[in-house]
Design a protein around this motif. Structure first.
Motif, PDB file in Angstrom:
ATOM      1  N   ALA A   1       0.822  -1.201   0.000  1.00 38.85           N
ATOM      2  CA  ALA A   1       0.000   0.000   0.000  1.00 38.85           C
ATOM      3  C   ALA A   1       0.858   1.253   0.000  1.00 38.85           C
ATOM      4  O   ALA A   1       0.485   2.270  -0.574  1.00 38.85           O
ATOM      5  CB  ALA A   1      -0.920  -0.001   1.225  1.00 38.85           C
TER       6      ALA A   1
ATOM      7  N   ARG B   1       4.285   1.474  -4.364  1.00 40.34           N
ATOM      8  CA  ARG B   1       3.914   0.739  -5.569  1.00 40.34           C
ATOM      9  C   ARG B   1       5.140   0.327  -6.369  1.00 40.34           C
ATOM     10  O   ARG B   1       5.059  -0.463  -7.289  1.00 40.34           O
ATOM     11  CB  ARG B   1       3.000   1.582  -6.454  1.00 40.34           C
TER      12      ARG B   1
ATOM     13  N   ASN C   1       0.967  -3.393  -7.390  1.00 42.04           N
ATOM     14  CA  ASN C   1       2.101  -2.686  -7.980  1.00 42.04           C
ATOM     15  C   ASN C   1       2.428  -3.149  -9.398  1.00 42.04           C
ATOM     16  O   ASN C   1       3.386  -2.677  -9.997  1.00 42.04           O
ATOM     17  CB  ASN C   1       3.343  -2.815  -7.090  1.00 42.04           C
TER      18      ASN C   1
ATOM     19  N   SER D   1       4.062   3.745 -14.721  1.00 39.19           N
ATOM     20  CA  SER D   1       3.104   3.807 -13.614  1.00 39.19           C
ATOM     21  C   SER D   1       3.617   3.096 -12.378  1.00 39.19           C
ATOM     22  O   SER D   1       3.070   3.278 -11.287  1.00 39.19           O
ATOM     23  CB  SER D   1       1.761   3.205 -14.044  1.00 39.19           C
TER      24      SER D   1
ATOM     25  N   ARG E   1       3.203   8.646 -10.290  1.00 39.48           N
ATOM     26  CA  ARG E   1       1.767   8.628 -10.023  1.00 39.48           C
ATOM     27  C   ARG E   1       0.986   8.677 -11.329  1.00 39.48           C
ATOM     28  O   ARG E   1       1.353   9.385 -12.272  1.00 39.48           O
ATOM     29  CB  ARG E   1       1.368   9.819  -9.152  1.00 39.48           C
TER      30      ARG E   1
ATOM     31  N   LYS F   1      -1.764  10.093 -11.936  1.00 42.21           N
ATOM     32  CA  LYS F   1      -2.252  11.452 -12.179  1.00 42.21           C
ATOM     33  C   LYS F   1      -1.234  12.274 -12.957  1.00 42.21           C
ATOM     34  O   LYS F   1      -1.586  12.963 -13.930  1.00 42.21           O
ATOM     35  CB  LYS F   1      -2.557  12.125 -10.833  1.00 42.21           C
TER      36      LYS F   1
ATOM     37  N   LEU G   1      -6.537   2.925 -12.080  1.00 44.54           N
ATOM     38  CA  LEU G   1      -5.613   3.137 -10.962  1.00 44.54           C
ATOM     39  C   LEU G   1      -6.040   4.329 -10.119  1.00 44.54           C
ATOM     40  O   LEU G   1      -5.998   4.278  -8.884  1.00 44.54           O
ATOM     41  CB  LEU G   1      -4.197   3.368 -11.498  1.00 44.54           C
ATOM     42  N   LEU G   2      -6.480   5.397 -10.778  1.00 44.36           N
ATOM     43  CA  LEU G   2      -6.954   6.572 -10.042  1.00 44.36           C
ATOM     44  C   LEU G   2      -8.224   6.254  -9.264  1.00 44.36           C
ATOM     45  O   LEU G   2      -8.432   6.774  -8.164  1.00 44.36           O
ATOM     46  CB  LEU G   2      -7.209   7.725 -11.021  1.00 44.36           C
TER      47      LEU G   2
ATOM     48  N   GLU H   1      -7.221   4.345  -6.141  1.00 42.66           N
ATOM     49  CA  GLU H   1      -6.617   5.286  -5.197  1.00 42.66           C
ATOM     50  C   GLU H   1      -7.690   6.090  -4.472  1.00 42.66           C
ATOM     51  O   GLU H   1      -7.604   6.321  -3.263  1.00 42.66           O
ATOM     52  CB  GLU H   1      -5.690   6.259  -5.932  1.00 42.66           C
TER      53      GLU H   1
ATOM     54  N   GLN I   1      -7.485  15.303  -9.132  1.00 43.59           N
ATOM     55  CA  GLN I   1      -7.494  13.931  -8.599  1.00 43.59           C
ATOM     56  C   GLN I   1      -6.501  13.838  -7.451  1.00 43.59           C
ATOM     57  O   GLN I   1      -5.382  14.323  -7.535  1.00 43.59           O
ATOM     58  CB  GLN I   1      -7.098  12.935  -9.701  1.00 43.59           C
ATOM     59  N   HIS I   2      -6.922  13.201  -6.358  1.00 39.40           N
ATOM     60  CA  HIS I   2      -6.021  13.067  -5.215  1.00 39.40           C
ATOM     61  C   HIS I   2      -6.408  11.839  -4.397  1.00 39.40           C
ATOM     62  O   HIS I   2      -7.533  11.376  -4.448  1.00 39.40           O
ATOM     63  CB  HIS I   2      -6.068  14.318  -4.313  1.00 39.40           C
ATOM     64  N   ARG I   3      -5.430  11.343  -3.651  1.00 41.10           N
ATOM     65  CA  ARG I   3      -5.684  10.243  -2.725  1.00 41.10           C
ATOM     66  C   ARG I   3      -6.407  10.781  -1.505  1.00 41.10           C
ATOM     67  O   ARG I   3      -6.090  11.861  -1.018  1.00 41.10           O
ATOM     68  CB  ARG I   3      -4.378   9.588  -2.274  1.00 41.10           C
TER      69      ARG I   3
END
Length: 429
Positions: A17, A20, A160, A304, A308, A310, A360-361, A364, A424-426
């Motif tokens: 986690a 990656r 990953n 990737s 990131r 993004k 992936l986004l 996240e 876009q953000h975690r």
């Protein structure tokens, strides 16, 4: 946070986690991982054939159908609209089903529906029945390709390595885009568009349906490879996710980029022919897009693991938008070939990035829980809007008698997508 040891494969969940870039050797050597990569490669073949002969090749049928049935550019473009519209309707249903039942009946039935639609299309006496048949085929493609394949990859492949797995899946579609437009253009010229559609149906029935019967299954011992069910990230319920602004920002990003890319993708061959190139040359340029996308899928899939998603998507969107402007020079007698080559390199390597990186986004932002359903709903929302892009391009071409305005609008849509991508953000822990 306490370190969680997975008793199945000895995978350090916290390490996966948090980083990656550091793959787990034990997870990679687990038999499920070997089976997972076999599944990814097999599904890439399915995407190659189904996407290559349907969505990626719709535009090569536009002029033969217009000539044969005496319809307008807008009516012919409606075939792509109906196909994409029904395909996106099938995606959330397929995603919801894959969160609950075995993928084998869902994906195999989808392949059979896709083939049946093309068989009916080949026998359609007018544009209305042909449009309905293409819509039926779109339902089948939606149930057997992108959302189910991505969902299966997230269950079989450790986090990953998922960016690379998605890249391999989309590389299958890119190879199909390289091979089939040229092959089908030649076949249409040698026989006719109806016989060509029958051949497409035969390929899907004889190759893709058996492959899906063999491959389409979830891991036998865990719902996500490398994780115990109790250790999986919980994520959000569907209702909760639909009330979250970041989920809708993710959908807005997809909608804008898909509107832009589909408008260009469907109009590319007719545009090049209108600029003075032959149908065969246009098909070769079209295949060049697939070759560039193939390079992009692998390159950005590997990146990737280090960057990131993004940031990669931001850079790729800027490059792709610049490529659209290059396409405007295709009819220049001096710069034409150079402009097309530059467009193929820039736009071609990046136009598929949203399909490769948006899952992936999504993980996240929303977690793994209900991933198939949320991916399908997002693709539905984006697809419902973008399904009208080909028809809108056809209408503008009929009205203005030029492709300049539609191409500029597609470029503007891609540039606008930079804002929701940047947002876009975690979520905070």
């Amino acid at each position: 946070m306490a370190r969680l040891q997975n008793t199945v494969v000895g995978l350090d969940i916290d390490a996966v986690a948090a980083d990656r870039t550091g793959p787990s050797t034990k997870a990679e050597s687990h038999p499920n991982q070997r089976q997972g990569w076999t599944l990814v490669l097999g599904l890439a073949v399915v995407l190659c054939i189904i996407f290559g002969t349907t969505l990626n090749a719709i535009s090569v049928f536009t002029l033969p159908i217009t000539t044969s049935l005496g319809c307008t550019n807008e009516e012919a473009a409606r075939l792509a609209t109906a196909f994409i519209f029904s395909m996106t309707l099938a995606m959330p249903v397929a995603g919801w089903l894959l969160d609950r039942i075995s993928p084998r009946p869902v994906m195999t039935a989808g392949a059979i529906l896709a083939a049946l639609g093309y068989l009916l299309a080949s026998r359609s006496p007018d544009i209305t029945q042909l449009t309905l048949a293409m819509a039926l085929s779109g339902l089948g493609v939606g149930a057997s390709t992108y959302v189910p394949a991505i969902t299966l990859a997230t269950r079989w492949i450790v986090p990953n390595r998922q960016g690379l797995a998605f890249g391999i899946l989309l590389s299958g579609a890119s190879i199909g885009a390289m091979i089939f437009p040229i092959l089908l253009t030649h076949t249409i010229a040698e026989v006719d568009w109806r016989s060509t559609m029958q051949a497409i149906a035969g390929m899907i029935l004889l190759i893709c349906a058996p492959l899906l019967l063999w491959l389409a299954r979830m891991p036998g011992n865990t719902s996500v490879v490398g994780l115990q069910p109790a250790d999986e990230p919980l994520g959000h319920g569907i209702g909760h996710a639909l009330r979250m602004p970041r989920y809708w920002m993710w959908i807005a990003m997809q909608l804008l980029l898909t509107l832009s890319s589909l408008g260009i993708f469907i109009a590319l061959v007719p545009y090049l022919i209108s600029a003075g190139y032959s149908a065969q040359d246009a098909a070769v340029f079209y295949a060049g897009i697939g070759a560039a996308a193939l390079i992009g899928n692998f390159t950005f899939g590997l990146l990737s693991n280090r960057w990131r998603a993004k940031n990669i998507l931001l850079i790729g969107t800027v490059i792709g938008t610049a490529g659209i402007l290059c396409l405007l020079g295709a009819n220049d007698p001096v710069l034409g070939l150079g402009a097309i080559a530059l467009f193929s390199l820039t736009w071609g390597t990046t136009f598929n990035l949203v399909n490769q990186l948006s899952p992936l986004l999504l993980v996240e932002a929303m977690g793994q829980r209900n991933f198939g359903s949320l991916l399908g709903i997002g693709n539905l929302m984006a697809g419902l809007g973008s399904a009208f892009s080909p028809e809108a391009v056809g209408y503008l071409v009929d009205t203005t008698h030029t492709y300049t305005l539609p191409l500029l609008l597609c470029g503007a849509l891609a540039a606008t997508a930079l804002l929701p991508i940047a947002l876009q953000h975690r979520p905070r822990a």
